[in-house]
Structure formats: C-alpha cells, structure tokens
Write an enzyme that holds these catalytic residues in place. Structure first.
Site, PDB file in Angstrom:
ATOM      1  N   LEU A  41      -1.431  24.201  -0.330  1.00 43.29           N
ATOM      2  CA  LEU A  41      -1.141  24.564   1.057  1.00 43.29           C
ATOM      3  C   LEU A  41       0.372  24.721   1.272  1.00 43.29           C
ATOM      4  CD1 LEU A  41      -2.386  24.790   3.984  1.00 43.29           C
ATOM      5  CD2 LEU A  41      -2.017  22.324   4.200  1.00 43.29           C
ATOM      6  N   PRO A  60       7.739  26.366  -0.073  1.00 42.01           N
ATOM      7  CA  PRO A  60       9.132  25.919   0.057  1.00 42.01           C
ATOM      8  C   PRO A  60       9.611  25.921   1.518  1.00 42.01           C
ATOM      9  CG  PRO A  60       8.912  27.395  -1.829  1.00 42.01           C
ATOM     10  CD  PRO A  60       7.578  27.375  -1.131  1.00 42.01           C
ATOM     11  N   GLY A  89       6.303  23.251   5.022  1.00 40.21           N
ATOM     12  CA  GLY A  89       5.777  21.945   4.645  1.00 40.21           C
ATOM     13  C   GLY A  89       5.086  21.339   5.855  1.00 40.21           C
ATOM     14  N   ARG A  96       6.862 -19.480  -9.336  1.00 42.52           N
ATOM     15  CA  ARG A  96       8.302 -19.478  -9.599  1.00 42.52           C
ATOM     16  C   ARG A  96       8.926 -20.815  -9.180  1.00 42.52           C
ATOM     17  NH1 ARG A  96      12.664 -18.428 -12.462  1.00 42.52           N
ATOM     18  NH2 ARG A  96      14.476 -17.749 -11.247  1.00 42.52           N
ATOM     19  N   GLN A 147       9.234 -22.383   4.006  1.00 41.29           N
ATOM     20  CA  GLN A 147       8.641 -21.723   5.181  1.00 41.29           C
ATOM     21  C   GLN A 147       9.056 -20.259   5.302  1.00 41.29           C
ATOM     22  OE1 GLN A 147       9.522 -24.344   8.493  1.00 41.29           O
ATOM     23  NE2 GLN A 147       7.595 -25.435   8.180  1.00 41.29           N
ATOM     24  N   GLY A 172      15.066 -10.501  -9.213  1.00 40.01           N
ATOM     25  CA  GLY A 172      15.557  -9.487 -10.156  1.00 40.01           C
ATOM     26  C   GLY A 172      14.444  -8.824 -10.945  1.00 40.01           C
ATOM     27  N   GLU A 218       0.509  14.960   3.176  1.00 43.65           N
ATOM     28  CA  GLU A 218      -0.627  15.078   4.116  1.00 43.65           C
ATOM     29  C   GLU A 218      -0.208  14.728   5.545  1.00 43.65           C
ATOM     30  OE1 GLU A 218      -4.567  14.015   2.825  1.00 43.65           O
ATOM     31  OE2 GLU A 218      -3.921  14.089   0.724  1.00 43.65           O
TER      32      GLU A 218
HETATM   33  C1  LIG Z   1       4.174  13.679  -4.331  1.00 46.12           C
HETATM   34  C2  LIG Z   1       3.767  14.798  -3.433  1.00 46.12           C
HETATM   35  C3  LIG Z   1       2.553  15.425  -3.626  1.00 46.12           C
HETATM   36  C4  LIG Z   1       2.178  16.507  -2.830  1.00 46.12           C
HETATM   37  N1  LIG Z   1       0.998  17.153  -3.073  1.00 46.12           N
HETATM   38  C5  LIG Z   1       0.678  18.280  -2.360  1.00 46.12           C
HETATM   39  C6  LIG Z   1      -0.495  19.031  -2.677  1.00 46.12           C
HETATM   40  O1  LIG Z   1      -1.258  18.681  -3.578  1.00 46.12           O
HETATM   41  N2  LIG Z   1      -0.724  20.157  -1.976  1.00 46.12           N
HETATM   42  C7  LIG Z   1       0.083  20.584  -0.984  1.00 46.12           C
HETATM   43  O2  LIG Z   1      -0.205  21.622  -0.384  1.00 46.12           O
HETATM   44  N3  LIG Z   1       1.210  19.891  -0.636  1.00 46.12           N
HETATM   45  C8  LIG Z   1       1.518  18.753  -1.311  1.00 46.12           C
HETATM   46  N4  LIG Z   1       2.661  18.036  -1.002  1.00 46.12           N
HETATM   47  C9  LIG Z   1       3.557  18.549   0.021  1.00 46.12           C
HETATM   48  C10 LIG Z   1       3.604  17.696   1.275  1.00 46.12           C
HETATM   49  O3  LIG Z   1       2.434  17.862   2.028  1.00 46.12           O
HETATM   50  C11 LIG Z   1       4.883  18.088   2.031  1.00 46.12           C
HETATM   51  O4  LIG Z   1       5.961  17.523   1.287  1.00 46.12           O
HETATM   52  C12 LIG Z   1       4.885  17.561   3.447  1.00 46.12           C
HETATM   53  O5  LIG Z   1       3.979  18.280   4.232  1.00 46.12           O
HETATM   54  C13 LIG Z   1       6.269  17.653   4.077  1.00 46.12           C
HETATM   55  O6  LIG Z   1       6.792  18.939   3.918  1.00 46.12           O
HETATM   56  P1  LIG Z   1       8.278  19.140   3.358  1.00 46.12           P
HETATM   57  O7  LIG Z   1       8.400  18.388   2.081  1.00 46.12           O
HETATM   58  O8  LIG Z   1       8.559  20.587   3.327  1.00 46.12           O
HETATM   59  O9  LIG Z   1       9.186  18.418   4.396  1.00 46.12           O
HETATM   60  P2  LIG Z   1       9.700  19.039   5.804  1.00 46.12           P
HETATM   61  O10 LIG Z   1       8.622  19.817   6.469  1.00 46.12           O
HETATM   62  O11 LIG Z   1      11.012  19.708   5.541  1.00 46.12           O
HETATM   63  O12 LIG Z   1       9.939  17.707   6.603  1.00 46.12           O
HETATM   64  C14 LIG Z   1      11.013  16.799   6.298  1.00 46.12           C
HETATM   65  C15 LIG Z   1      10.915  15.604   7.183  1.00 46.12           C
HETATM   66  O13 LIG Z   1      11.090  15.998   8.522  1.00 46.12           O
HETATM   67  C16 LIG Z   1      10.433  15.064   9.359  1.00 46.12           C
HETATM   68  N5  LIG Z   1       9.649  15.819  10.346  1.00 46.12           N
HETATM   69  C17 LIG Z   1       8.671  16.715  10.119  1.00 46.12           C
HETATM   70  N6  LIG Z   1       8.227  17.224  11.281  1.00 46.12           N
HETATM   71  C18 LIG Z   1       8.961  16.651  12.265  1.00 46.12           C
HETATM   72  C19 LIG Z   1       9.007  16.769  13.671  1.00 46.12           C
HETATM   73  N7  LIG Z   1       8.181  17.607  14.320  1.00 46.12           N
HETATM   74  N8  LIG Z   1       9.889  16.026  14.359  1.00 46.12           N
HETATM   75  C20 LIG Z   1      10.738  15.186  13.722  1.00 46.12           C
HETATM   76  N9  LIG Z   1      10.746  15.017  12.392  1.00 46.12           N
HETATM   77  C21 LIG Z   1       9.879  15.744  11.668  1.00 46.12           C
HETATM   78  C22 LIG Z   1       9.573  14.163   8.466  1.00 46.12           C
HETATM   79  O14 LIG Z   1      10.212  12.908   8.299  1.00 46.12           O
HETATM   80  C23 LIG Z   1       9.567  14.900   7.165  1.00 46.12           C
HETATM   81  O15 LIG Z   1       9.430  14.023   6.054  1.00 46.12           O
HETATM   82  C24 LIG Z   1       3.034  16.938  -1.784  1.00 46.12           C
HETATM   83  C25 LIG Z   1       4.262  16.277  -1.585  1.00 46.12           C
HETATM   84  C26 LIG Z   1       4.635  15.232  -2.389  1.00 46.12           C
HETATM   85  C27 LIG Z   1       5.959  14.567  -2.143  1.00 46.12           C
END
Ligand SMILES: Cc1cc2nc3c(=O)[nH]c(=O)nc-3n(C[C@H](O)[C@H](O)[C@H](O)COP(=O)(O)OP(=O)(O)OC[C@H]3O[C@@H](n4cnc5c(N)ncnc54)[C@H](O)[C@@H]3O)c2cc1C
Length: 387
Positions: free
Chosen positions: A132, A135, A138, A273, A284, A345, A368
């Site tokens: 889904l 670049p 997201g 430990r 506590q 550590g 997700e």
């Molecule tokens: C290990 C891993 C596995 C993945 N696997 C898949 C996969 O199998 N298939 C797939 O399609 N995708 C996958 N993804 C992609 C993942 O779904 C995206 O990384 C995610 O949707 C965020 O998109 P982005 O990385 O472009 O971050 P961006 O969209 O650039 O967002 C960056 C940050 O902005 C902040 N943000 C976002 N929206 C808002 C808002 N409205 N207001 C304020 N802050 C906001 C959040 O903190 C976010 O982390 C994977 C990602 C990782 C890291």
C-alpha cells in the site's frame, strides 16, 4: 505461559483458551527467541513451520480454502500474534504477513482467486505481502501515485511501493494502485501481482532496527490479467481499510505479547539480581515499576480483546481498534523500556531478549497507521457521534 488469567475473560470462548495454550506449548518446542543472520531464510522456515503446525489456517477465511473457519476470527488472530510475539518477533511477523498479505483475498477475492492463493497461504507454501505505502504516500494513503491502466483484458501497473514487508521473499503481492474512477481514495483498486510477473522488480532492500524482509518495489509496465483485480474497480481503498480493520487490532496484540515478555524478563531479573544486601525486587522503586508495567499490560489487553470481540460480533471497530493500537503499542514501548532499565547494562547488550524487544516494538507505533493517525481516527469518530 506465565499468566493465563486473561483467557478466562468473557471476550473469549473455550476454543480461544485451547488455541492460546496449544500454540504456547508448540512455540516453546518449535521456535527460538532470536533473529538469525539471514532473516529471509529464517522467515521462509517460520512460514513453513507455522503452516505445518496448522496455525496459518487462522490467517485466512474459508474452510474450503484451508481456513480454520468460514470467516477470519479476530480473537484467534490476536491470541496467535500475542503468543508468537512473546516467543519470537519474527514468528509473529511471519504469521501476521500471511494474514495481512492475503486478507484482501479472504475478504473480497473471487472464488478463483481464493482457490488459487488461500490454500497455499494457509499451508505455508506461498508467502504473501501487502503493498500500500509509497515514498510520497505513507500516512496520507490517498496521495498514492502508483497507477494501473486498463488495457483490454489486462491492467498495466507503473510506479513504486515502499516499506513492503516480505518484499523480496513474497510469492505474490496485493498491490493498491490508482485506477482513476474518481479523485483521491475513491479512484484506487486492489490487484494480486505474482512475484515473477515481468515488470515487477525489487528495487531496494531496506535494513531496519529489528531486521525483517522489507523492500521497495518498482513496477514498470507490469502487465497483469484483469482477473487479478480484487473487488470492484475504484473500491481498493475500502478493501485496504477492511483488511486493516482486522489487522490493526492484531498489531495491538503483538505489542501486548512483546510487553508480556518484557514483564516476565523484568520480574525474573528483579527477583534474581543481588544488590545492597538483597535483590532488586526488594526495593519499592522497583515494585512501583513492576506495578505500572503489569497495569499497562492489562489495560492494553482489555482494549485489544474488546476490539477483537466486537469485530467478531460483526460490529464496526474503527474507534475501538484505533484505541487498542494506540494504547497497546505506546504502553508496550514504556513497559519494554522499564524492563531494559531493570536489566541495567545487560539490558542494552546485543543478544539479550529485552534488547531485542526494545528494537522490535518501535516500528509498531508507526506502521498500519502511526499513533497520531489513530488519534485522528478516534477524534473523528467522537466528533461524528457528537454532531
Ligand atoms: C517495519 C515496517 C514495515 C512496514 N510494512 C508495510 C507493509 O507491509 N506494507 C505497506 O504498505 N506499508 C508498510 N509499512 C509502511 C508504514 O505503513 C508507513 O511507514 C506508515 O504508514 C507511515 O508512513 P511514512 O513512513 O511515510 O511516514 P509519514 O507519513 O511521513 O509520517 C511521519 C510521521 O508523521 C506523523 N503524522 C502522520 N500523520 C500525522 C498527522 N495527521 N498529524 C500529525 N502528525 C502526523 C506520525 O508520527 C508519523 O510517524 C511499513 C513500515 C515499517 C516501518
């Protein structure tokens, strides 16, 4: 299984308890807790083992296609992810991706698509992926530019997908691409693309802090039969959201599994430990930490299994799944951090379980739907209800 009291909660039926206990025993025997050097090979082996063990039957819907039931049971998916995550992060990943990668086919596929792909997914003979993200798209999924142009009885896909879990080892990808029936999210369709289709290449493998097979995909005039479209043209976004509705709650369950393991590790270390004439657990300040860890875990579990139960009743879970994912992933991060602190550590030493949990949990707060996206979903549902 250290603590099973929650399996008596009213969210569960006796079959859920049996499933969780049986998987726990199987995991202790069949999987170990550390990533090896070669994640691709390890992941393939885990998919095969999970298939042979019968666990992947829960990742697909439809008994005729090898599924454990006619429809995907969210509580079973969540208990499986929680249990596997407690034993081995990559085993959880392998299970989750079989479900997420084939979820669109289980939920919206034609009979022919279901018959062709689901039995192999359930048996661990085919590896699935969900493509889904892009670049430039997201969190803002509707900004996607990867396109699929209809040409006679085929579609031609051009564009890129990134962060694709199982990228490089998958046998097929469920790909979401713009077909242009309407602007934004209403002009997207879903397709199944076999990994060996000409025009699909793995452009880059991505190395992350908790290594998983992950890649950027490039589609260049990648031609597929129109029969590979999943659901109606223009309905792909809905298919993606329906799939995520099931699996978002299961991300919460995985976080819960990591957190439970961290608490077990923290308790064991605190009680063994020696320091200041006693053990760490005598103090506590340590007890306060343990109490907060345990309470965070129960809060996450309640939200997670409420959402799973509610979905299994056929009710909408948009708000509940978002709450579960946000709370379980954020609080697991804190629980694991506390466990690292208890280990001192050793907690930051490569190869220790708490060190690997610390790396493993981080991405769950991002993928997700990042925590901020979950907050927006919860607020939108609240404001809608209040309007
Ligand atoms: C290990 C891993 C596995 C993945 N696997 C898949 C996969 O199998 N298939 C797939 O399609 N995708 C996958 N993804 C992609 C993942 O779904 C995206 O990384 C995610 O949707 C965020 O998109 P982005 O990385 O472009 O971050 P961006 O969209 O650039 O967002 C960056 C940050 O902005 C902040 N943000 C976002 N929206 C808002 C808002 N409205 N207001 C304020 N802050 C906001 C959040 O903190 C976010 O982390 C994977 C990602 C990782 C890291």
């Amino acid at each position: 299984m250290a603590d099973t009291h929650y399996l008596d909660w009213p969210f569960f039926e006796p079959r859920h308890r049996e499933l969780a206990l049986a998987l726990d025993a199987w995991s202790a025997q069949h999987i170990t807790g550390h990533h090896g050097e070669d994640v691709d090979a390890e992941c393939r082996a885990l998919v095969r083992a999970l298939g042979q063990g019968g666990w992947l039957r829960h990742a697909v819907g439809g008994r005729a296609q090898g599924g454990a039931a006619e429809a995907i049971d969210t509580r079973s998916i969540c208990l499986i992810r929680e249990t596997l995550a407690r034993h081995h992060g990559l085993a959880d990943f392998a299970f989750a991706m079989q479900g997420l990668g084939s979820g669109a086919i289980s939920l919206a596929g034609t009979e022919a698509q279901r018959a062709r792909y689901l039995p192999r997914v359930a048996a661990g003979e085919a590896i699935a992926a969900f493509a889904l993200s892009e670049p430039q798209a997201g969190s803002d999924v509707a900004a996607m530019t990867c396109s699929a142009r209809a040409e006679g009885q085929t579609y031609v896909i051009d564009g890129e997908k990134t962060w694709i879990s199982n990228g490089g080892i998958a046998d097929f990808y469920v790909v979401f691409a713009r077909t242009g029936e309407a602007p934004g999210s209403r002009g997207i369709s879903a397709f199944i693309v076999d990994a060996d289709t000409p025009g699909l290449e793995i452009a880059e493998r991505i190395d992350v802090i908790a290594p998983h097979p992950l890649a950027r995909l490039k589609f260049s005039a990648c031609r597929i039969p129109a029969s590979q479209r999943v659901g109606e043209a223009g309905q792909g976004f809905k298919v993606a959201m329906r799939t995520l509705d099931v699996f978002r709650t299961s991300v919460a369950a995985a976080a819960l599994g990591f957190a439970r393991r961290a608490l077990d590790e923290g308790l064991a270390r605190a009680q063994s430990r020696k320091m200041f004439g006693g053990v760490l657990a005598d103090f506590q300040l340590t007890q306060a930490k343990l109490a907060q860890m345990a309470t965070a875990i129960d809060s996450s579990a309640l939200l997670t299994y409420r959402a799973a139960w509610q979905r299994d009743q056929g009710r909408s879970v948009t708000r509940e799944a978002a709450m579960a994912k946000m709370v379980a992933t954020e609080s697991a991060q804190q629980v694991i951090d506390a466990a690292v602190q208890l280990w001192g550590g050793l907690g930051v030493t490569r190869g220790q379980m708490v060190e690997s949990l610390y790396r493993e949990i981080r991405a769950l707060r991002i993928y997700e739907g990042a925590t901020e996206v979950q907050q927006l979903i919860i607020a939108r549902e609240l404001l809608k209800a209040g309007a």
